[in-house]
Design an enzyme around this catalytic site. Structure first.
Site, PDB file in Angstrom:
ATOM      1  N   CYS B 299       0.795  -1.234   0.000  1.00 51.77           N
ATOM      2  CA  CYS B 299       0.000   0.000   0.000  1.00 51.77           C
ATOM      3  C   CYS B 299       0.825   1.282   0.000  1.00 51.77           C
ATOM      4  O   CYS B 299       0.495   2.244  -0.722  1.00 51.77           O
ATOM      5  CB  CYS B 299      -0.985   0.018   1.169  1.00 51.77           C
ATOM      6  SG  CYS B 299      -0.291  -0.480   2.752  1.00 51.77           S
ATOM      7  N   ASP B 423      -7.600   5.343  -1.488  1.00 49.96           N
ATOM      8  CA  ASP B 423      -7.195   4.114  -0.811  1.00 49.96           C
ATOM      9  C   ASP B 423      -6.439   3.163  -1.751  1.00 49.96           C
ATOM     10  O   ASP B 423      -7.007   2.664  -2.725  1.00 49.96           O
ATOM     11  CB  ASP B 423      -8.452   3.415  -0.275  1.00 49.96           C
ATOM     12  CG  ASP B 423      -8.111   2.366   0.779  1.00 49.96           C
ATOM     13  OD1 ASP B 423      -6.968   1.858   0.772  1.00 49.96           O
ATOM     14  OD2 ASP B 423      -8.993   2.045   1.596  1.00 49.96           O
ATOM     15  N   HIS B 425      -5.607   0.157  -1.216  1.00 46.97           N
ATOM     16  CA  HIS B 425      -5.890  -1.247  -0.944  1.00 46.97           C
ATOM     17  C   HIS B 425      -6.907  -1.838  -1.904  1.00 46.97           C
ATOM     18  O   HIS B 425      -7.261  -3.008  -1.798  1.00 46.97           O
ATOM     19  CB  HIS B 425      -6.411  -1.431   0.488  1.00 46.97           C
ATOM     20  CG  HIS B 425      -5.437  -0.954   1.521  1.00 46.97           C
ATOM     21  ND1 HIS B 425      -5.466   0.338   2.018  1.00 46.97           N
ATOM     22  CD2 HIS B 425      -4.394  -1.579   2.132  1.00 46.97           C
ATOM     23  CE1 HIS B 425      -4.473   0.487   2.898  1.00 46.97           C
ATOM     24  NE2 HIS B 425      -3.817  -0.654   2.981  1.00 46.97           N
TER      25      HIS B 425
END
Lengths: 455, 466
Positions: B299, B423, B425
């Site tokens: 990440c 994000d 992820h």
């Protein structure tokens, strides 16, 4: 399942009128237009007589079929194809033989048709597309019974075998075919690398080839409408074969300069050239399209191909002529030389026109003579239309050239002097009585060019 | 973020004209005048009656130099140029007026693409065909000139104004190209002049600059300084590097990454709050992209890639966005990690992000430390300042996760704050709908952070260059 050929009655009359000497054969060409569904034949011409030396082989026990001069037949085909406006082309060959040779005739026809196709397409600057019909017709006629056997060969496939085809006679096959016309302005600058005449030929071919691709890719309007797609050329028109009125549709062509091989460059392409050739002027173009629901883009293709042919044929003829008369391209002197002018004449009976290219020192009498020899038809001189392309040359003296040669002024001065002499040099051929006079002038002009133009 | 009700149109006319000339002596004094003459001839050609504009994907042809003629009867010189849109077929077959799925926010002005064509029929004269041979040795120069002119107008501007404007623009572009070609020419070596469009602050607006192909941005510093002065642009950030070129709304990004997914979101409903957002353009980098399975460990790498993409697209660097391997190698190169780090699945944090930004991009960053996640709610002013002055995406690492902060909505009076989060992820494909609907790019409240973990934030600083 085979193809259908719709043949004008005039062709039937012509073929019926052929009188081969007993035991001998007659070859000839068939011309017209192919479309995906059917084909139309509007012209038949027998191969002109060739003076040959020695005895005909037939008297020495060889079959008259073997006596057929393949080179001569294909050369005739090439000359005639230059005389056909857009949309029309050589569709095949006919062969008249006595009954005993009928069986072997098929082989001869096959040999001839492939040889002819190969010769005609050599050096042609436009490629056949996926949709072009590649079947060519062979017609065998028995001189005794007048029976005809019609077959086709796919000239794309050397191993193809003869397929049967329909041969139907009709009146006025092409009487209502619309004619597309346009006048096209040409201005091409072709650089020449190297100095041999082979190089000149290659450079000319490359330069003309690039221009031809531009024309093929160009946007086209026919009669004011876009001609890109599958829409019908003339929508809402009733097929009326009885009408004598032939529609004339003006075509407009729009080119872009885009050339894909240049697009990705980050710097200019620079070549050292030994010189350049510029082809410029206005050419007149014509094409015919059948009226069996023709598509707009086929019409566009026909006129574009005629534009390409109109320029390339005459340049070819001009260079061929120089080769014959001067022996090499050294005869292509600096300065401006007029290219042959395109003239049109009516085709026998069908109402379509054929064209020819008239050298500057020729007259309509010369054109009429050629039409007689190549197309086997008498054309009154007054029917030959020379008005479509002009005789007025661009003035090289006052015109602007994009070169920075220091000797510009002296070159141009000498050029205009040489120019006056040039027209006589170009066609110092069998059409002139005073060959000696012409040769003398040629010598003078060459000397002048050597003096003024060599640096 | 003001929504404009007006539909602006950008007319974009492209053509490739061939520049061809013969030079006797490329190093001689005459050659410059020959080159200029060739450009002048092109300008005459473009001002002649034979030129035609075609509008792409439409049957429309316009003759701009014959007192305005068009191939569609209802479009005359007085027609509003917006009327053209109904004749243009968009790629999915429908016309542009009836668009399929309306995006949540306006996507920008409509682009009308046009091409330039030359008519070769209907010639003015009837000159006989001839062959002219020149037998002097010459350098034959051929170069494509990739013309690309733009005109930004309102929909009610008349067609004739638009066409006159475009003809003028082509002539000006040819003159600009001539200047650039002569400037960079060395003897018979010519560089292709290439147009670049830049959306500059008003009053300049959409402006075109010609740069020579093959001359990198690094060598054009003086040119840019001149232009910054001319257009009164700030002298500490890039506006005119090639990477800053205007991205036309109808052009897809060839690399397939989503750009600025956040613009499709509605701002949070926070009383008295102002928005402080990332400036410019970034690409969304996340798990599983580029056939790298970094699910569970990558990440921070992805957040770093997003930041690198920002610096590349704002013109600060020309290097491509680094891969995981390149990021790891950079850390080894500076001595921060052992060589066996390369090829491993080890996590990195904000400090490593700072190090790599410095090592690979020459970019410095500030590090902000918060001892508890709950403290982040009090960092409104700092973050607002950052987005106002630097406007770069922020990488935040803490707990076991890394994220990218693209902006804040902050109320100075109440202190209330929301964070715009990108994000890394996300493991799916580049589907904007999913990414915005499911909150992979979305506004989060202070409860988003692990209230007890400590966090480090990496705030990249813009280099002061143009």
């Amino acid at each position: 399942m085979g193809r259908s050929y719709f043949v004008d009655e005039a062709v039937e009359q012509y073929l019926g009128g052929l009188q081969p000497a007993p035991g001998s054969c007659v070859t000839g060409l068939l011309a017209g237009q192919s479309s995906p569904q059917r084909d139309f034949v509007v012209l038949a011409v027998q191969t002109p007589y060739r003076e040959s030396e020695g005895q005909p082989k037939a008297s020495r026990g060889v079959s008259p079929l073997d006596d057929i001069d393949v080179e001569w037949v294909t050369e005739h085909a090439k000359q005639v194809s230059r005389m056909l406006p857009g949309g029309l082309c050589i569709l095949g060959l006919f062969l008249v033989t006595p009954p005993e040779l009928a069986k072997d005739a098929q082989n001869s026809l096959k040999k001839l048709i492939f040889a002819m196709e190969k010769y005609i397409t050599k050096g042609r600057l436009w490629e056949l597309s996926e949709e072009d019909v590649t079947d060519r017709v062979t017609l065998h006629i028995c001189s005794k019974t007048k029976k005809t056997v019609c077959k086709t060969f796919d000239v794309k496939d050397p191993k193809s075998s003869a397929k049967p085809a329909d041969w139907k006679y009709q009146t006025g096959v092409s009487s209502s075919w619309p004619m597309l016309t346009c006048s096209v302005e040409v201005d091409l600058l072709i650089p020449l690398t190297g100095s041999s005449s082979d190089n000149t030929d290659k450079c000319m071919k490359d330069g003309l080839g690039r221009w031809a691709k531009q024309i093929e890719a160009a946007y086209c309007l026919i009669n004011g409408r876009q001609a890109l797609d599958d829409s019908e050329l003339i929508s809402g028109q009733k097929k009326n074969l009885k009408t004598a009125h032939r529609q004339t549709l003006p075509a407009r062509i729009f080119v872009s300069d885009e050339q894909s091989e240049l697009d990705e460059r980050s710097s200019a392409l620079v070549r050292v050239c030994s010189g350049s050739i510029r082809v410029r002027g206005v050419v007149h173009c014509r094409a015919y399209i059948h009226n069996n629901k023709p598509k707009a883009r086929h019409a566009a293709q026909a006129i574009k191909r005629d534009i390409i042919n109109a320029v390339c044929s005459r340049v070819e003829m001009f260079l061929e002529d120089l080769l014959i008369n001067e022996g090499s391209h050294k005869g292509l002197c600096s300065g401006q030389q007029a290219l042959p002018r395109r003239v049109f004449a009516p085709m026998p009976i069908s109402g379509l026109s054929v064209c020819d290219y008239m050298f500057p020192d020729e007259s309509t009498a010369d054109v009429a003579e050629r039409l007689k020899e190549m197309l086997d038809c008498e054309t009154p001189e007054e029917d030959i239309d020379t008005s479509l392309e002009s005789k007025q040359l661009f003035s090289a003296v006052s015109g602007s050239e994009t070169t920075d040669s220091h000797s510009d002024d002296s070159t141009k001065h000498a050029t205009s002097e040489v120019q006056a002499e040039n027209p006589k040099i170009q066609k110092a051929s069998q059409y002139y009585a005073g060959v000696a006079v012409a040769a003398g002038i040629a010598l003078l002009a060459t000397a002048t060019s050597l003096l003024y133009l060599n640096e | 973020m003001v929504l404009s009700e007006e539909c602006d149109i950008i007319f974009r006319l492209k053509a490739i004209l061939e520049f061809a000339c013969q030079l006797d002596n490329p190093n001689g004094a005459q050659s410059q005048s020959t080159i200029s003459k060739t450009f002048q001839d092109l300008q005459s050609k473009v001002s002649s009656k034979n030129i035609v504009f075609t509008v792409c994907n439409s049957p429309l042809l316009i003759w701009p130099n014959t007192g305005f003629q068009s191939s569609v009867e209802s479009l005359t010189e007085a027609s509003a140029c917006g009327d053209i849109l109904q004749y243009i077929e968009s790629d999915d077959g429908g016309s542009k007026k009836s668009s399929k799925k309306r995006e949540k926010k306006k996507s920008g002005p409509t682009v009308v693409n046009m091409k330039l064509l030359f008519e070769v029929t209907e010639p003015a004269g009837n000159e006989a065909p001839s062959l002219i041979q020149v037998s002097t040795q010459q350098h034959c120069v051929k170069m494509p000139l990739p013309l690309d002119c733009v005109l930004s107008v309102n929909t009610d501007e008349s067609l004739s104004t638009v066409c006159t404007g475009l003809v003028k623009a082509i002539n000006k572009q040819l003159a600009d190209m001539e200047e650039v070609v002569l400037q960079y020419r060395k003897g018979s070596s010519f560089l292709v002049p290439q147009p670049f469009h830049f959306q500059l602050p008003e009053p300049a607006g959409l402006t075109t600059v010609i740069y020579s192909a093959g001359v990198p941005d690094s060598q054009l510093q003086a040119v840019r300084e001149d232009l910054h002065r001319k257009f009164k642009l700030p002298s500490d950030r890039p506006y005119l590097r090639r990477a800053n070129a205007f991205h036309f709304p109808d052009a897809a990004y060839k690399d397939g990454y989503l750009r600025n997914p956040h613009i499709h979101l509605n701002p949070p409903n926070l009383e008295d709050a102002k928005l402080y957002l990332v400036q410019g353009v970034y690409s969304y980098h996340h798990y599983m992209q580029d056939r790298v399975d970094d699910d569970g460990w990558g990440c921070a790498y992805r957040s770093l890639q997003t930041i690198c993409s920002w610096f590349q697209q704002q013109g600060y660097v020309e290097t491509a966005v680094p891969t995981h391997t390149q990021i790891q190698q950079a850390l080894v190169d500076v001595g921060d990690k052992e060589p066996r780090f390369v090829g491993s699945r080890q996590w990195i944090g904000s400090i490593e992000v700072q190090v790599v930004l410095n090592q690979l991009l020459g970019v410095t960053s500030k590090i902000m430390f918060v001892s508890q996640g709950s403290e982040l709610a009090t960092k409104g002013r700092e973050l607002a300042n950052h987005f106002q002055t630097e406007g770069t995406p922020v990488m935040i690492g803490g707990g076991v996760l890394a994220h990218t902060i693209l902006g804040v909505a902050w109320s100075e009076t109440s202190g209330e704050i929301r964070f715009l989060i990108l994000d890394p992820h996300y493991t799916g494909g580049e589907d904007l709908q999913t990414i915005t609907d499911k909150g992979w790019c979305g506004w989060k409240g202070p409860e988003f952070w692990d209230q007890n973990a400590y966090y480090n934030l990496c705030l990249p600083q813009r280099p002061k260059i143009i």
